[in-house]
Design a protein around this motif. Structure first.
Motif, PDB file in Angstrom:
ATOM      1  N   ASP A 152       0.863  -1.168   0.000  1.00 55.36           N
ATOM      2  CA  ASP A 152       0.000   0.000   0.000  1.00 55.36           C
ATOM      3  C   ASP A 152       0.905   1.224   0.000  1.00 55.36           C
ATOM      4  O   ASP A 152       2.122   1.112   0.103  1.00 55.36           O
ATOM      5  CB  ASP A 152      -0.891  -0.034   1.251  1.00 55.36           C
ATOM      6  CG  ASP A 152      -2.069   0.924   1.191  1.00 55.36           C
ATOM      7  OD1 ASP A 152      -2.281   1.555   0.142  1.00 55.36           O
ATOM      8  OD2 ASP A 152      -2.769   1.045   2.214  1.00 55.36           O
TER       9      ASP A 152
ATOM     10  N   ALA B 289       0.833   5.655   1.336  1.00 58.24           N
ATOM     11  CA  ALA B 289       0.148   6.744   2.014  1.00 58.24           C
ATOM     12  C   ALA B 289       1.121   7.915   2.117  1.00 58.24           C
ATOM     13  O   ALA B 289       2.324   7.756   1.870  1.00 58.24           O
ATOM     14  CB  ALA B 289      -0.312   6.315   3.401  1.00 58.24           C
TER      15      ALA B 289
ATOM     16  N   SER C  56       3.122  11.681   7.415  1.00 62.55           N
ATOM     17  CA  SER C  56       2.670  12.843   8.177  1.00 62.55           C
ATOM     18  C   SER C  56       3.806  13.542   8.917  1.00 62.55           C
ATOM     19  O   SER C  56       3.625  14.614   9.471  1.00 62.55           O
ATOM     20  CB  SER C  56       1.590  12.431   9.179  1.00 62.55           C
ATOM     21  OG  SER C  56       2.137  11.536  10.131  1.00 62.55           O
TER      22      SER C  56
ATOM     23  N   SER D 240      -1.206   4.352  11.292  1.00 62.52           N
ATOM     24  CA  SER D 240      -2.070   5.106  10.383  1.00 62.52           C
ATOM     25  C   SER D 240      -2.669   6.305  11.105  1.00 62.52           C
ATOM     26  O   SER D 240      -2.799   6.329  12.324  1.00 62.52           O
ATOM     27  CB  SER D 240      -3.179   4.209   9.839  1.00 62.52           C
ATOM     28  OG  SER D 240      -3.969   3.715  10.900  1.00 62.52           O
TER      29      SER D 240
ATOM     30  N   MET E 273      -5.634   8.862   4.105  1.00 61.18           N
ATOM     31  CA  MET E 273      -4.863   8.293   5.200  1.00 61.18           C
ATOM     32  C   MET E 273      -3.420   8.763   5.126  1.00 61.18           C
ATOM     33  O   MET E 273      -2.849   8.896   4.045  1.00 61.18           O
ATOM     34  CB  MET E 273      -4.913   6.770   5.145  1.00 61.18           C
ATOM     35  CG  MET E 273      -4.250   6.120   6.353  1.00 61.18           C
ATOM     36  SD  MET E 273      -4.252   4.329   6.291  1.00 61.18           S
ATOM     37  CE  MET E 273      -2.854   4.033   5.242  1.00 61.18           C
ATOM     38  N   THR E 274      -2.837   8.990   6.292  1.00 60.09           N
ATOM     39  CA  THR E 274      -1.418   9.295   6.408  1.00 60.09           C
ATOM     40  C   THR E 274      -0.793   8.237   7.303  1.00 60.09           C
ATOM     41  O   THR E 274      -1.488   7.462   7.959  1.00 60.09           O
ATOM     42  CB  THR E 274      -1.197  10.681   7.040  1.00 60.09           C
ATOM     43  OG1 THR E 274      -1.758  10.688   8.356  1.00 60.09           O
ATOM     44  CG2 THR E 274      -1.821  11.780   6.192  1.00 60.09           C
ATOM     45  N   VAL E 275       0.528   8.189   7.348  1.00 60.19           N
ATOM     46  CA  VAL E 275       1.243   7.321   8.281  1.00 60.19           C
ATOM     47  C   VAL E 275       2.293   8.135   9.014  1.00 60.19           C
ATOM     48  O   VAL E 275       2.857   9.078   8.478  1.00 60.19           O
ATOM     49  CB  VAL E 275       1.896   6.094   7.590  1.00 60.19           C
ATOM     50  CG1 VAL E 275       0.839   5.124   7.100  1.00 60.19           C
ATOM     51  CG2 VAL E 275       2.828   6.501   6.472  1.00 60.19           C
TER      52      VAL E 275
ATOM     53  N   TYR F  84       0.212  -0.018  11.528  1.00 61.38           N
ATOM     54  CA  TYR F  84      -0.486  -0.345  10.286  1.00 61.38           C
ATOM     55  C   TYR F  84       0.366  -1.183   9.339  1.00 61.38           C
ATOM     56  O   TYR F  84      -0.126  -2.105   8.707  1.00 61.38           O
ATOM     57  CB  TYR F  84      -0.924   0.938   9.588  1.00 61.38           C
ATOM     58  CG  TYR F  84      -1.568   0.706   8.244  1.00 61.38           C
ATOM     59  CD1 TYR F  84      -2.800   0.052   8.149  1.00 61.38           C
ATOM     60  CD2 TYR F  84      -0.953   1.101   7.072  1.00 61.38           C
ATOM     61  CE1 TYR F  84      -3.385  -0.196   6.923  1.00 61.38           C
ATOM     62  CE2 TYR F  84      -1.535   0.872   5.837  1.00 61.38           C
ATOM     63  CZ  TYR F  84      -2.748   0.224   5.766  1.00 61.38           C
ATOM     64  OH  TYR F  84      -3.328  -0.019   4.553  1.00 61.38           O
TER      65      TYR F  84
ATOM     66  N   VAL G 212       1.784  -4.221   4.125  1.00 59.87           N
ATOM     67  CA  VAL G 212       0.733  -4.365   5.129  1.00 59.87           C
ATOM     68  C   VAL G 212       0.394  -5.819   5.448  1.00 59.87           C
ATOM     69  O   VAL G 212      -0.248  -6.089   6.453  1.00 59.87           O
ATOM     70  CB  VAL G 212      -0.556  -3.602   4.720  1.00 59.87           C
ATOM     71  CG1 VAL G 212      -0.295  -2.120   4.659  1.00 59.87           C
ATOM     72  CG2 VAL G 212      -1.108  -4.102   3.412  1.00 59.87           C
TER      73      VAL G 212
END
Length: 134
Positions: free
Chosen positions: A17, A19, A22, A35, A43-45, A56, A73
């Motif tokens: 995945d 993202a 952040s 997450s 969504m951010t991580v 996550y 993931v």
């Protein structure tokens, strides 16, 4: 966009995945990320909240804040160890550094170690699973 990669010679798979990071994750390749929600609804991580916390995914690259984080993931990946431990044990997030450590009762088990850790910072092969240790 999620992709599934299959290595037919090893009969292994990874569910990947991506993202937005952040925060700066440039020193967290092969570490766990948590997450979060983004202001735009995506969504951010970012860094996990602490010992035994839910994470996550395992970060596959080293993104700066705002860049794309490539994530594993599900399946098999590498995860950096916090300390030494044996193969076959249940692993959890150690702290906000996202490295793995032996899971204790009540921790969220993120993976099973497929090999022993020889030292702190050593990236080991793990199988991602995800459950709470009784």
């Amino acid at each position: 966009i999620m992709t599934i990669l299959v290595d037919r010679t090893k009969k292994e798979f990874n569910l990947n995945d991506s993202a937005i990071a952040s925060c700066d994750l440039s020193n967290m390749q092969f570490c766990a990320v948590a997450s979060g929600g983004g202001a735009t609804g995506s969504m951010t991580v970012g860094k996990p909240t602490g010992q035994g916390a839910i994470a996550y995914a395992i970060l596959q690259n080293a993104p700066a804040s705002g860049a794309i984080a490539e994530l594993c993931v599900e399946g098999f990946t590498e995860w950096r160890a916090h300390t030494t431990f044996n193969a076959g044990i249940e692993l959890t997030v150690h702290d906000t550094n996202g490295r793995c450590n032996t899971a204790a009762s009540g921790d969220y088990v993120m993976a099973i170690a497929r090999e022993a850790s020889q030292s702190a910072g050593h990236a080991i092969s793990v199988h991602l699973c995800g459950y709470y240790k009784p």
